[in-house]
Design an enzyme around this catalytic site. Structure first.
Site, PDB file in Angstrom:
ATOM      1  N   ASP A 117     -10.300  -2.707   6.327  1.00 56.83           N
ATOM      2  CA  ASP A 117      -9.778  -1.481   5.732  1.00 56.83           C
ATOM      3  C   ASP A 117      -9.911  -1.554   4.209  1.00 56.83           C
ATOM      4  OD1 ASP A 117      -8.682   1.025   5.700  1.00 56.83           O
ATOM      5  OD2 ASP A 117      -6.666   0.422   6.301  1.00 56.83           O
ATOM      6  N   ASP A 155      -0.739   0.072  -4.804  1.00 54.48           N
ATOM      7  CA  ASP A 155      -2.056   0.518  -5.259  1.00 54.48           C
ATOM      8  C   ASP A 155      -2.031   1.975  -5.701  1.00 54.48           C
ATOM      9  OD1 ASP A 155      -1.531   1.267  -2.675  1.00 54.48           O
ATOM     10  OD2 ASP A 155      -3.505   0.770  -1.880  1.00 54.48           O
ATOM     11  N   HIS A 156      -1.116   2.747  -5.136  1.00 57.60           N
ATOM     12  CA  HIS A 156      -0.971   4.152  -5.495  1.00 57.60           C
ATOM     13  C   HIS A 156       0.382   4.615  -4.976  1.00 57.60           C
ATOM     14  CE1 HIS A 156      -1.580   5.203  -1.303  1.00 57.60           C
ATOM     15  NE2 HIS A 156      -2.632   4.399  -1.298  1.00 57.60           N
ATOM     16  N   ASP A 206       0.836  -1.194   0.000  1.00 54.34           N
ATOM     17  CA  ASP A 206       0.000   0.000   0.000  1.00 54.34           C
ATOM     18  C   ASP A 206       0.876   1.252   0.000  1.00 54.34           C
ATOM     19  OD1 ASP A 206      -1.961   1.996   0.487  1.00 54.34           O
ATOM     20  OD2 ASP A 206      -3.208   0.521   1.500  1.00 54.34           O
ATOM     21  N   THR A 240      -8.045  -1.693   1.333  1.00 57.45           N
ATOM     22  CA  THR A 240      -7.443  -2.658   0.408  1.00 57.45           C
ATOM     23  C   THR A 240      -7.976  -4.069   0.602  1.00 57.45           C
ATOM     24  OG1 THR A 240      -5.462  -1.290   0.250  1.00 57.45           O
ATOM     25  CG2 THR A 240      -5.261  -3.576  -0.456  1.00 57.45           C
ATOM     26  N   SER A 300      -6.959   4.146  -1.645  1.00 51.31           N
ATOM     27  CA  SER A 300      -6.728   2.697  -1.621  1.00 51.31           C
ATOM     28  C   SER A 300      -7.972   1.889  -1.975  1.00 51.31           C
ATOM     29  CB  SER A 300      -6.209   2.269  -0.240  1.00 51.31           C
ATOM     30  OG  SER A 300      -4.927   2.796  -0.005  1.00 51.31           O
ATOM     31  N   HIS A 360      -1.541  11.345  -0.999  1.00 47.77           N
ATOM     32  CA  HIS A 360      -1.182  10.489  -2.129  1.00 47.77           C
ATOM     33  C   HIS A 360      -0.724  11.324  -3.319  1.00 47.77           C
ATOM     34  CE1 HIS A 360      -4.082   7.064  -0.686  1.00 47.77           C
ATOM     35  NE2 HIS A 360      -3.127   7.334   0.170  1.00 47.77           N
ATOM     36  N   ASP A 418       2.020   2.620   3.511  1.00 51.65           N
ATOM     37  CA  ASP A 418       1.180   3.788   3.257  1.00 51.65           C
ATOM     38  C   ASP A 418       0.921   4.588   4.527  1.00 51.65           C
ATOM     39  OD1 ASP A 418      -1.100   5.256   1.653  1.00 51.65           O
ATOM     40  OD2 ASP A 418      -2.091   4.451   3.430  1.00 51.65           O
ATOM     41  N   HIS A 471       2.071   8.504   5.177  1.00 52.07           N
ATOM     42  CA  HIS A 471       1.095   9.557   5.458  1.00 52.07           C
ATOM     43  C   HIS A 471       1.537  10.440   6.630  1.00 52.07           C
ATOM     44  CE1 HIS A 471      -2.263   9.230   2.760  1.00 52.07           C
ATOM     45  NE2 HIS A 471      -2.468   7.949   3.008  1.00 52.07           N
TER      46      HIS A 471
END
Length: 612
Positions: free
Chosen positions: A251, A439-440, A143, A253, A192, A571, A396, A400
């Site tokens: 969550d 995913d990103h 992630d 994902t 996500s 992101h 991820d 963040h």
């Protein structure tokens, strides 16, 4: 007759031979087709078809054709035609499919007071088979694992000699790779839920949504659905499904592999929906037990008194809450493992520092390597094969909060899990497709290295170009994890999308967010008639967290370059990398849309979507 319809604000409407009602609305009619234009389908995969007509003044009729055939006749099912609460007319046919490959053109037209509005959507339907079929698929999702996140993990875990890496990450040794684009159909930058949903369904969606196309209603659970991997693989081949994560198991994902909702925050609903027979995972592992516990239990986040853990037990699942229990669980029964009430702690805090204030009593959480091992032991018992999604979730989460060190160690842990799966696949017949992808992205960059050997501190101690001497991470036990996340020469990592924060190039011994959310209230005056009235107006904002200031370093306040109400790094729209190995991995090459991951998986397995 027409007058009576106007009185009731309802009129009859003909659509493909069916009649339905609509409320009177103003402005010209707008016709919207779901799934959206350019959508791609696997032959036989199921989806909900919807046409919405909005803004009509005097709607006379609607016609929906698919390749020149009325939609009802084409699908062999009557549409449900109704006026929604918002005045939009819906023409909907649920659970249909395109059984044959080829090009599809949908044309929907609405006659509003003699003015015809038309919308067209063009689809492509495919069904391909790899030369060598896979029996199993393991989809590893890091992630937020940008290219730079991989590079940081490689630097820390493998080290360099004279500018050459001593080794590559396990994911980087897979045979094939591709560049993956990540946007949804609503926005350039995704989240996500939307991005993982593209992998799980082969369809674009919108931010915060999974397994659906966004319709016009407020209800987040009524949007047109598209069949996901868990559903199509169970329906057509009876394969086992595994959902393994370090985040809450509901969550974005993990839930995108199973669930259908426009609002990822519906985690109560998602936990309960995991029980549905058509997509119930055989293995669920992660955090988030608070989503499964009845509201009467302290710490529960459910709004009802449903005991989802007990519901799983009633279906024959073994429930475990610690690493010890997980490793001891039998491998011939389905497993529900929930190891934290929220997101599981990261590698540095769980395996190295073990600060009780950070762990909060969760002192026996498994690592991702053992979660991978246990899940494969269970899933591989199914002779029909399995699909497992294994997520490195906190790469991820810690990018963040601008904590690249914790994200890096979790990337290494993620890579160690991939290495285990690669070895497992070799030992079990080489019939498993392994895909590794983010995913990103996050907007992070390595600008050089950082050290204070000459007394410089803060930005002046960032070394660029020839001064960027190599970092001094050490790994005495050669386990791939540096012994100290804060050596005297470390990396200088910069962030492109950030709130206001205090720059700090040192490792933080406890997780510390870069900014704090605050609510600002001020008094505003407004004139009402001849009087002036005063009222309080509140607005959300964020301010730099002073706890991030490193003792002895200059206080360097970095102004926000994202909206002031966002307290986290955001992101990025950057492309991400995919690596793949095993049967069917040759599909992945060049630059590809994120939805192609779904089609690559079904191609590798040789799935017949029309099979029931």
């Amino acid at each position: 007759m027409k007058k009576n319809f106007l009185k009731a604000a309802v009129m009859t409407l003909v659509a493909g031979g069916a009649i339905f009602g609509t409320a009177m609305v103003s402005d010209a009619a707008n016709v919207r087709i779901l799934p959206v234009d350019t959508a791609k389908f696997w032959a036989g995969a199921r989806f909900d078809f919807d046409v919405e007509v909005s803004g009509a003044k005097n709607l006379e009729n609607v016609k929906v054709d698919i390749n020149g055939v009325l939609a009802d006749k084409f699908f062999g099912k009557n549409a449900v035609q109704k006026t929604l609460d918002n005045g939009v007319v819906s023409y909907r046919i649920d659970q249909v499919s395109f059984p044959k490959t080829g090009d599809i053109t949908v044309t929907a037209s609405a006659n509003d007071n003699g003015v015809v509005s038309t919308s067209t959507a063009k689809y492509k339907v495919v069904n391909e088979k790899a030369v060598k079929r896979a029996k199993n698929v393991i989809l590893f999702i890091g992630d937020g694992m940008s290219l730079q996140a991989r590079e940081i993990a490689r630097i820390l875990s493998k080290g360099m000699t004279n500018g050459k890496y001593n080794d590559l990450l396990a994911m980087e040794k897979l045979d094939h790779n591709a560049v993956i684009t990540t946007s949804g159909y609503d926005s350039l930058v995704t989240d996500s839920a939307n991005s993982a949903s593209a992998y799980a369904t082969g369809h674009k969606s919108v931010v915060n949504a999974m397994g659906v196309y966004e319709d016009s209603t407020k209800d987040p659970l009524d949007d047109p659905k598209v069949e996901n991997l868990s559903e199509i693989l169970k329906r057509t081949r009876g394969m086992s499904i595994g959902i393994i994560t370090q985040a809450e198991s509901t969550d974005a994902t993990p839930a995108a592999m199973v669930g259908h909702t426009r609002r990822r925050a519906n985690q109560d609903f998602l936990a309960k929906s995991y029980l549905d027979d058509n997509h119930r995972p055989d293995v669920i592992m992660g955090g988030g037990s608070a989503r499964y516990l009845p509201s009467s239990v302290p710490g529960s986040k459910r709004k009802d008194n449903d005991n989802i853990i007990q519901d799983f037990k009633d279906k024959g699942y073994i429930f475990v809450s610690t690493s010890k229990e997980m490793m001891a669980a039998p491998s011939d029964k389905p497993l529900l493992g929930l190891f934290h009430t929220g997101t599981m702690n990261v590698y540095i805090d769980r395996e190295m520092l073990k600060n009780p204030k950070v762990l909060k009593g969760f002192t026996d959480q498994p690592n991702l390597m053992n979660m991978t091992k246990k899940s494969l032991d269970i899933l591989s018992k199914n002779p029909n094969g399995f699909f497992a999604m294994i997520e490195g979730a906190s790469i991820d989460k810690h990018l963040h909060v601008m904590d690249w060190q914790r994200a890096a160690y979790d990337t290494i842990e993620f890579d160690k899990s991939i290495e285990y799966a690669e070895n497992w696949a070799k030992e079990h017949g080489n019939d498993t497709l392994i895909i590794v992808v983010a995913d990103h992205a996050h907007g992070i960059s390595i600008s050089g290295t950082y050290h204070e050997r000459d007394g410089k501190k803060g930005p002046e101690a960032v070394r660029v170009y020839a001064k960027s001497i190599f970092p001094t991470f050490k790994d005495a036990d050669h386990d791939g994890f540096p012994d100290n996340p804060d050596p005297d020469v470390t990396l200088a990592v910069q962030y492109a999308n950030h709130p206001e924060y205090y720059e700090n190039y040192h490792f933080m011994k406890t997780p510390t967010p870069p900014a704090l959310s605050v609510t600002e209230t001020k008094e505003e005056a407004s004139k009402v008639g001849d009087k002036i009235e005063y009222h309080q107006v509140s607005s959300a904002s964020s301010k730099a967290n002073p706890a991030r200031i490193h003792p002895g370093d200059p206080e360097v306040l970095m102004p926000a370059n994202t909206p002031k109400d966002d307290a986290q790094e955001a992101h990025a729209a950057d492309d991400v990398l995919l690596n793949a190995g095993g049967p069917g991995s040759e599909y992945f090459h060049g630059t590809m849309d994120n939805t192609e991951v779904f089609f690559g998986i079904l191609r590798a397995l040789g799935i017949n979507g029309n099979k029931k």
